[in-house]
Structure formats: C-alpha cells, structure tokens
Design a protein around this motif. Structure first.
Motif, PDB file in Angstrom:
ATOM      1  N   GLU A 719      12.616  13.104   0.279  1.00 43.53           N
ATOM      2  CA  GLU A 719      11.478  13.403  -0.599  1.00 43.53           C
ATOM      3  C   GLU A 719      11.027  12.154  -1.355  1.00 43.53           C
ATOM      4  O   GLU A 719       9.830  11.886  -1.491  1.00 43.53           O
ATOM      5  CB  GLU A 719      11.851  14.510  -1.591  1.00 43.53           C
ATOM      6  CG  GLU A 719      12.119  15.864  -0.940  1.00 43.53           C
ATOM      7  CD  GLU A 719      10.894  16.449  -0.239  1.00 43.53           C
ATOM      8  OE1 GLU A 719       9.758  16.043  -0.583  1.00 43.53           O
ATOM      9  OE2 GLU A 719      11.067  17.302   0.653  1.00 43.53           O
ATOM     10  N   LYS A 720      11.972  11.375  -1.854  1.00 43.04           N
ATOM     11  CA  LYS A 720      11.636  10.162  -2.629  1.00 43.04           C
ATOM     12  C   LYS A 720      10.968   9.114  -1.735  1.00 43.04           C
ATOM     13  O   LYS A 720       9.932   8.531  -2.094  1.00 43.04           O
ATOM     14  CB  LYS A 720      12.920   9.587  -3.225  1.00 43.04           C
ATOM     15  CG  LYS A 720      12.733   8.319  -4.043  1.00 43.04           C
ATOM     16  CD  LYS A 720      12.253   8.622  -5.432  1.00 43.04           C
ATOM     17  CE  LYS A 720      12.230   7.362  -6.299  1.00 43.04           C
ATOM     18  NZ  LYS A 720      11.669   7.637  -7.621  1.00 43.04           N
ATOM     19  N   GLU A 721      11.531   8.870  -0.566  1.00 42.74           N
ATOM     20  CA  GLU A 721      10.991   7.849   0.342  1.00 42.74           C
ATOM     21  C   GLU A 721       9.630   8.276   0.869  1.00 42.74           C
ATOM     22  O   GLU A 721       8.738   7.429   1.082  1.00 42.74           O
ATOM     23  CB  GLU A 721      11.970   7.615   1.492  1.00 42.74           C
ATOM     24  CG  GLU A 721      11.537   6.573   2.522  1.00 42.74           C
ATOM     25  CD  GLU A 721      11.554   5.144   2.006  1.00 42.74           C
ATOM     26  OE1 GLU A 721      11.092   4.249   2.748  1.00 42.74           O
ATOM     27  OE2 GLU A 721      12.006   4.901   0.867  1.00 42.74           O
ATOM     28  N   GLN A 723       7.262   9.826  -0.657  1.00 43.62           N
ATOM     29  CA  GLN A 723       6.206   9.498  -1.627  1.00 43.62           C
ATOM     30  C   GLN A 723       5.720   8.057  -1.423  1.00 43.62           C
ATOM     31  O   GLN A 723       4.518   7.789  -1.391  1.00 43.62           O
ATOM     32  CB  GLN A 723       6.737   9.648  -3.062  1.00 43.62           C
ATOM     33  CG  GLN A 723       7.051  11.066  -3.470  1.00 43.62           C
ATOM     34  CD  GLN A 723       7.679  11.115  -4.860  1.00 43.62           C
ATOM     35  OE1 GLN A 723       7.830  10.081  -5.533  1.00 43.62           O
ATOM     36  NE2 GLN A 723       8.063  12.307  -5.298  1.00 43.62           N
ATOM     37  N   ALA A 726       3.666   7.713   1.755  1.00 40.65           N
ATOM     38  CA  ALA A 726       2.325   8.301   1.622  1.00 40.65           C
ATOM     39  C   ALA A 726       1.394   7.353   0.850  1.00 40.65           C
ATOM     40  O   ALA A 726       0.240   7.137   1.240  1.00 40.65           O
ATOM     41  CB  ALA A 726       2.418   9.648   0.908  1.00 40.65           C
ATOM     42  N   TRP A 727       1.904   6.760  -0.240  1.00 41.89           N
ATOM     43  CA  TRP A 727       1.081   5.838  -1.034  1.00 41.89           C
ATOM     44  C   TRP A 727       0.627   4.635  -0.212  1.00 41.89           C
ATOM     45  O   TRP A 727      -0.490   4.171  -0.340  1.00 41.89           O
ATOM     46  CB  TRP A 727       1.874   5.332  -2.249  1.00 41.89           C
ATOM     47  CG  TRP A 727       2.186   6.372  -3.273  1.00 41.89           C
ATOM     48  CD1 TRP A 727       1.495   7.528  -3.518  1.00 41.89           C
ATOM     49  CD2 TRP A 727       3.305   6.373  -4.186  1.00 41.89           C
ATOM     50  NE1 TRP A 727       2.097   8.244  -4.520  1.00 41.89           N
ATOM     51  CE2 TRP A 727       3.221   7.564  -4.958  1.00 41.89           C
ATOM     52  CE3 TRP A 727       4.362   5.491  -4.427  1.00 41.89           C
ATOM     53  CZ2 TRP A 727       4.142   7.883  -5.946  1.00 41.89           C
ATOM     54  CZ3 TRP A 727       5.283   5.804  -5.407  1.00 41.89           C
ATOM     55  CH2 TRP A 727       5.173   6.993  -6.158  1.00 41.89           C
ATOM     56  N   TYR A 733       3.015   9.075   7.959  1.00 39.89           N
ATOM     57  CA  TYR A 733       1.623   9.451   7.674  1.00 39.89           C
ATOM     58  C   TYR A 733       0.629   8.675   8.525  1.00 39.89           C
ATOM     59  O   TYR A 733      -0.519   9.090   8.667  1.00 39.89           O
ATOM     60  CB  TYR A 733       1.325   9.243   6.182  1.00 39.89           C
ATOM     61  CG  TYR A 733       2.103  10.194   5.317  1.00 39.89           C
ATOM     62  CD1 TYR A 733       1.716  11.518   5.192  1.00 39.89           C
ATOM     63  CD2 TYR A 733       3.257   9.786   4.649  1.00 39.89           C
ATOM     64  CE1 TYR A 733       2.439  12.415   4.411  1.00 39.89           C
ATOM     65  CE2 TYR A 733       3.987  10.671   3.868  1.00 39.89           C
ATOM     66  CZ  TYR A 733       3.566  11.979   3.753  1.00 39.89           C
ATOM     67  OH  TYR A 733       4.294  12.866   2.995  1.00 39.89           O
TER      68      TYR A 733
END
Length: 830
Positions: A719-721, A723, A726-727, A733
């Motif tokens: 979950e942390k990675e 993010q 995605a940025w 993505y």
C-alpha cells in the motif's frame, strides 16, 4: 498414375527464413529441386560471406525482386517449432521489438547441432605472390612488417601443398592471426569459405565391442590382452573405452586388439539423464509430501487442479509467506497433471536452485523429468530438449529459457519466485519469462501459477484487480512461527563505539550464542569481493575500470582487481596511477572480507562462503549446501545467492549486513528490491523445530522498506509503495520502456541521442511521457558511452507504436540497430 481428381502436390519455389541477425525482417531463399523444407523447421543458408541456420516461417511461390540465393540444406524433416511455439515467438518479437530470428535462437537450445567451420585455399594470385617472394624476398613497399610478410608467405607455402585447410589448423600451423588472414583475402591471395554444416547434437561415447574370438585365437593372446577380452566378455561384450582405461593395463593393449580384428571401437549415443545424474549429488531431502497439508495448502491445490481441469486459461497468484510449503503445492499439482497424461513446466529463477528443485522432482516423478538451464553443455541441453519434444519427459524444470520447452498438451505453468529479476533477459531478445509464461498459458488454454512470498507490485496489483485469482498461504507448515526480527541502527552503533563496524556488537553476541548451542548461522552481505573501492588518500581518486565508469573491486585471495560489469582484470595497485602516491587504501567490505572477519572473531567456527567467486559450477553450489545440510558448516556467508529457496532446518539465526545499500541507488524499484531481499533472507531462519531470529543491521532504520520487512508485512509495504508509484506514474500504473543509445565514440552517442531527442520532441505522442535524453547512471559500460530515454504510458499499444516509429527513424538516419537498445518493461535503468 494419379487419378483425375487427385491434386498434384508441388513444393513451393521459395521460403522465407528468420535468421539470428539484428534486422527486423525475414530473408527469401530459393528452394533447390528435391529439397522439402517445412515451416517451423531449420535450414542452412548462405548469408553474406558465411552460412547460418535459420527457421522457415513461410513457403510460397512469390518471386522476389532481387536475385535469390539457394538453401544449402534442410536440417529438419518435421518442424522443431510447432504452430503454437511459432505463434509465441512472433508475439515475443512483436511485444519486445526484437528480430524474429534472434527470438527463435533463444527458443531453440540446439547449438550443438550446428558446427561452424571455415576453410582457406590458395588462389592463382597467391601462387604468383609466393613465386615472386621466393625470387626477390620481402617487399619494401608492403605496409606489412618483415615479420608479418614472413608469416604471409608461410601461409601461402602451407596452402600451396594442400587443397583446402580448416581455419584453426592453418592458424596453429603458421601462427597467423585472423586480421592477417583477412588482409590476404582482400589481396585475393587466398579464398575464405564457410563450410558450416549440421551435425548430430547427441553426445557420443566411444565403446569397445568384442567382435568374437575364433577357436584357438585366444592362445596367441598375452596376459594383458586376455584380461581385457575377459573383462569385455563378462560385461556382455561391450564397455565404454573410458571404463577400460581405468583397468591396470597398458593403454596400447586395446589398440593391439583392434588391429588384430578382435575388438572394434564404435561411437554410441551417450544416455544422458541429467535430471537423475545431477541431483543425486545432493543430500537426500525430506519428501515434500512427508507432512500433512494444512487447510490453506489443500485449498490452494484444489484451486489449481480445478483450473487445470477446466482446460481454459486461468492465472493464479500464490502468495505464501516464507516456509509456507509452496513447493509442496507445486509438486502436488504437477503430479495431478502427470496422472492426467498432460505436461507441466516449472520455472525457477537462479541456476543454483535447479539442483534442489530437480532432486524434489526426480523423487516424485522419476524419468518423466527434464532439466533445462544455461549450466548444461550445448549437447546436454539439446538432448534434454529432444527428450521433451519426443514426449519422454512431460515434467520440465528450468530457468527462464525453459518457458519455451517444446511440451505437447501443456496444462500447467508455474513461475516460482515470480518477482525475481533474473527472469528478465538482459540481452536481445529482452523478454521477461514470467510474462511470456502467462502469454503461453493463455495461447494454450492452460493454467499459470505465479508463486512468491514477496510478489512483484505488478503481479499483486493484477491480482487485486482480479486479472489473477489471489491464493494465500498465510502460515508456515506445521505452525512454525516466523522469525523475530531485531533492527540494529548502525549510526547509533558508530556513536557508541567510535569506530566503523561491519559486525555489530548485537550480531556478534547472537552468533556466539548460536555457536555455543551448536546451531547454524547465515550472514548476508550482497556485495562480492574483498573491498569494492581502491582509493588514493593523497589525490582522492579511485581505481576505475578502463572499459566502464565504475570502480574496480579488490579480490584478495585471487590477488587481482576486477570489474564486476565487464570482467576486466588488473593488478592490485601498489601506487596511485593518477598521482603516484603510495597511499592506496581499500575501502568497504565485500563477502570475502566478511568471511575473513568472522574467521578472526570465531576461530573455532567452520565457515563457508557462497557467492559467484566461490561457485564456478553446479558441483560447487551443491557441495556447500550439502555441507550446511549435513551440519559440516556452522556458518554460511554469502550474497543474495543464500537468500532464496534454500530449506536448511538447522539455521536459527540470520544476520543481514548492508542489505539496504540499494536504497541509495537512482532506481524507482530500490525500495521494492530491498524489501524483497530482506524478507527472503529472513525466511531462511527457523525453518526447523527451533525458532529463528534475524538481526538486521541498517543505516536507514526509519525507511518503510526496512520497517515493513522487519514486521513481515507485505500488504503494508504494498500500500505504501503503491502511493509513490501512482504519484510518479511508474508501474503498475504505467508501462515503461528504456531506450539506450550507445557507442564507443562519445560524439556518436551524443549525436544519435540528440537526433532522436529532437524527433521525439517534434513527433505527436499523446498519452506517452518521454524523459531524456540523459546520460545513463552508469555513463560508460563495456567501452560504450551510454545515453537513454525513459518512456511511460498507460497504453502499451501506443508505446509499442511509438517505439516502432522511432526504430524506423533511427534506421533512416543510419543509426546502427546494434547501437540502439529498446528494453520494454525494463527492470534495470542503470
């Protein structure tokens, strides 16, 4: 006579052949009368000044505009690549933008069946030059030195007495180099001819066979000859010559019997059972089925077998923590497939894992197993490939190239440690075996299982999006606990001790405790050699490789400096090559130095090391692992080789030294790689009855990759990675491609990358981000200066189309295809 309604079968006049050359095209050849090549079969054809083997992709009667050369020989009566493998090869070529012929070369491990051979013969001009030299001696007008002219005339003299001579024989007899011979070809003194041809790929062994002894003949034999005859007779009349050489008899005895017509020596195919011979050197392992499957294992096995039984494509991600019994599930599923009379392929990432996996496979499946990996000789690989193709082996295990194994009725593909970077080939064709496995299963209507304790973000993301079914194994077998992880902050260690430590006080204390209890220890340092940097204290410069922009590594035991990228070797410097200072200092620690330090700290301990310097072949790897399994070693030091797959029940402590170094690299996957490595190596502890512990030394104590690895929390890390990805529009993505422009000349690399950069700027590419050109992080590698572009896009189709257009533009600008690397789904951006 043909019936009136029976069609006349005609052989087409032309065939299109895919050759292993860096050109995105097939080549048309004329088919001679009486020859019948087949689509998917190999042919021998002339290409430029040499002969090459290629794969026929089409048969037709369309005459090309240019004059065609003729096929020299059809090597196969039936296709070596069936329709499904041809289709898979074309997909690989299209997706990874690789020449089709180079893809087929990777798919066919049959190099042993093609013998490269060059011959030379003298021309009339050469005879005249030899005659003139005999009358007047060497020429002052020649650009060659007198010594080189003398060698030229030695060559002419040698060839004048012979019709044609093999290249290696000519060079050995005359000491002429390839460059000198090429110059003589240019002067038309000699002719170079390629006479490469097919040869039998099967390994042969020389066998002595008893022809028979007439009445009274045996009275004329001496004692040695009679002993050899009796040995042969006792063995049924046939024995390998190598066995007879082991007898306490003169080597001439056999030759005498052959001359007398009593024995003949014949070549026979060597019966190779690599799957049996190699793993037998491993210590006998516990059967994967000796323990009862837990509920999660039973559920995973049921889901896999149900998917296989449906005979439709299905993808499953088997996410099981370290020690959860994934291998047992794989083998149980493969056993079901074999009982149904179908085929399965198991991919493993490292060559070193193959003996252990093969031992398990042979234990379960016997002669139905074939092994395919790069550690085999060409002949061994060809023999295994043919066993699979004949249907003699329906269970296949191997490294990434085994994804192309020619099994029929494929039911199941398993990719173990699916996140491992060694599945990505770093040379053309740059395919990823995991993704090819998924596509092959899709084409065959088979089931693909991707297994890992630390899945790649891309695979886990696909499972969360329901592209794959997610199957979890949350517990270790027999309810064994995961090891406790203790983090040691090396910054604080330095403040408290006042000196740089390789082994912290805590790790030293834990190792001492384990040794006193006769338990085993693993220590990981993911850097081989003794010291990674040779630094001059006077001028501050380091010893760099002459071919690459990287520091050379000190190898103390072998007394050398070595570049770990190109293999260049240099002497250990006693002075700085830049300023002449005597103050050359070796900085940093590699696995060799760590082993030495641990020997000093624990002189009574039996310590082994496992890295690429100590492992030269399969036997070395097996020897060290056997010693650890049998309790002959107290401690094992090594690089990431020790981190994955090994199931050693005596190891209760794992020490991690400097595994977080990758966090400092300019690579968006650095955190993911660090988390995977820490989790995998931690999983080596506590796999037996005693609980395990991990001591993790780090300078990045607060980094989320280290914290989540210490808590065995894959979901939290994911979950942390995610993010961050995605940025920054990184996978999963976006798809990513790395375009690398390289040349030995800096100005060429700059010019070409500048031209392509301007083309990207002026070309419409909606939905695709193009970064660059920029110097690659390693600006020079293997003599080439390197500049690169990074492309990101959520649409693989759009990116593929743009890359094709870029390759066409590069060809139009005369940028050589070999100097332009296109790496789709790149894992390594350095």
């Amino acid at each position: 006579m043909l019936a009136a309604d029976q069609p006349l079968i005609t052989v087409p006049n032309f065939c299109d052949v895919a050759l292993a050359v860096p050109l995105d095209m097939a080549f048309t050849y004329a088919i001679p009368a009486g020859m019948e090549p087949v689509v998917g079969g190999r042919v021998l054809v002339p290409f430029r000044a040499k002969r090459m083997s290629g794969v026929v992709v089409d048969l037709h009667d369309r005459p090309p505009q240019l004059q065609t050369k003729k096929v020299v020989e059809a090597l196969d009566l039936s296709p070596v690549l069936d329709e499904s493998l041809l289709q898979l090869g074309k997909w690989v070529a299209n997706y990874y933008l690789a020449p089709l012929g180079e893809v087929f070369r990777s798919m066919l491990p049959l190099a042993a069946e093609f013998k490269r051979a060059i011959t030379y013969r003298i021309t009339d001009e050469g005879r005249m030059a030899l005659h003139l030299a005999g009358m007047s001696g060497s020429s002052a007008r020649s650009r060659r030195t007198p010594e080189e002219q003398l060698t030229e005339f030695r060559v002419l003299d040698y060839l004048a007495e012979r019709e044609s001579v093999r290249g290696e024989s000519l060079r050995a007899a005359t000491r002429a180099g390839k460059g000198l011979l090429a110059g003589m070809v240019q002067k038309k003194w000699i002719v170079r001819e390629d006479v490469s041809a097919a040869r039998e790929g099967v390994q042969v062994v020389k066998v002595a066979a008893l022809i028979g002894i007439e009445g009274g003949t045996d009275k004329k034999l001496n004692e040695n000859q009679r002993a050899l005859i009796e040995t042969l007779a006792a063995a049924g009349g046939r024995l390998p010559v190598e066995v007879l050489r082991g007898l306490d008899l003169p080597r001439t005895t056999l030759g005498t019997l052959v001359r007398r017509g009593l024995v003949e020596v014949v070549d026979e195919p060597q019966s190779l059972t690599v799957s049996r011979a190699k793993p037998s050197k491993l210590k006998a392992r516990q059967s994967p089925f000796e323990f009862e499957f837990n509920a999660a294992q039973k559920d995973a096995l049921a889901k896999i077998t149900d998917a296989v039984a449906s005979r439709k494509f299905a993808g499953l991600l088997l996410h099981g923590i370290t020690g959860s019994g994934k291998t047992a599930v794989y083998l149980a599923a493969m056993r079901e497939v074999l009982e149904w009379g179908r085929a399965a392929i198991l991919l493993v990432p490292e060559i070193g894992l193959t003996p252990a996996v093969a031992a398990d496979l042979y234990q379960v499946f016997g002669d139905q197993v074939a092994i395919l990996h790069s550690g085999l000789s060409d002949a061994e690989r060809a023999e295994q490939w043919h066993r699979i193709r004949r249907g003699e082996a329906r269970m296949v295990a191997g490294t990434r190239s085994a994804v192309f194994a020619p099994v029929s009725d494929l039911a199941l593909m398993i990719v173990d440690e699916e996140q491992d970077s060694s599945y990505k080939q770093e040379e053309t064709p740059r395919y990823h075996a995991r993704d090819v496995a998924v596509m092959r299963a899709k084409m065959a209507g088979a089931t693909v299982v991707l297994g890992s304790a630390t899945p790649s973000l891309e695979s886990y993301f696909n499972a969360k999006k329901n592209k794959y079914a997610l199957v979890e194994l949350p517990d270790r077998v027999e309810q064994r606990p995961l090891p406790e992880v203790e983090i040691v902050d090396m910054r604080q260690e330095f403040q408290e001790t006042g000196q740089e430590q390789v082994i912290s006080r805590k790790l030293a204390e834990e190792i001492r405790e384990r040794l006193e209890k006769n338990e085993q220890v693993m220590v990981l340092l993911n850097r081989r050699g003794y010291s990674p940097v040779a630094l001059c204290r006077a001028c501050g410069k380091t010893l760099q490789c002459k071919n690459c922009a990287v520091s050379m590594t000190h190898h103390k035991r072998e007394r050398k400096m070595e570049c770990h990228y190109c293999g260049h070797v240099a002497q250990i410097p006693d002075k700085c090559r830049h300023c002449g200072s005597d103050y050359v200092y070796f900085v940093g620690t590699g696995s060799e130095k760590l082993e030495e330090l641990l020997h000093g700290m624990f002189p009574q301990a039996r310590i082994g090391r496992l890295d690429r310097d100590t492992v030269r072949g399969r036997e070395d790897f097996e020897h060290v692992l056997n010693a650890l399994n049998e309790g002959a070693l107290d401690m094992l030091v090594g690089t990431q080789m020790i981190a994955k797959g090994h199931d050693v029940h005596g190891v209760t402590l794992v020490g991690v030294v400097g595994a977080d170094m990758a966090l400092g690299l300019p690579d968006f996957r650095a955190a993911e790689r660090t988390f995977q490595l820490l989790t995998q190596v931690a999983g080596r502890a506590g796999r037996g009855q005693s609980p395990g512990k991990v001591v993790l030394q780090t300078y990045f104590q607060d980094h989320y990759a280290v914290q989540f690895a210490a808590r065995h929390d894959f979901a939290g890390f994911y979950e942390k990675e995610l993010q961050f990805r995605a940025w920054m529009h990184y996978p999963p993505y976006s798809a990513i491609a790395n375009v690398l422009v390289r040349s030995e000349k800096l100005d060429e690399a700059l010019t070409w990358s500048g031209e392509l950069g301007r083309w990207f700027e002026t070309t419409r590419h909606e939905g695709i981000r193009v970064l660059g050109p920029a110097a690659a992080p390693i600006t020079r590698l293997k003599r080439d200066y390197r500049y690169h572009f990074i492309l990101k896009s959520p649409s693989r189709e759009k990116m593929n189309a743009l890359l094709r257009a870029m390759l066409a533009e590069a060809a139009a600008r005369k940028i050589p295809r070999t100097q332009l690397i296109v790496d789709v789904d790149a894992l390594w951006l350095m």
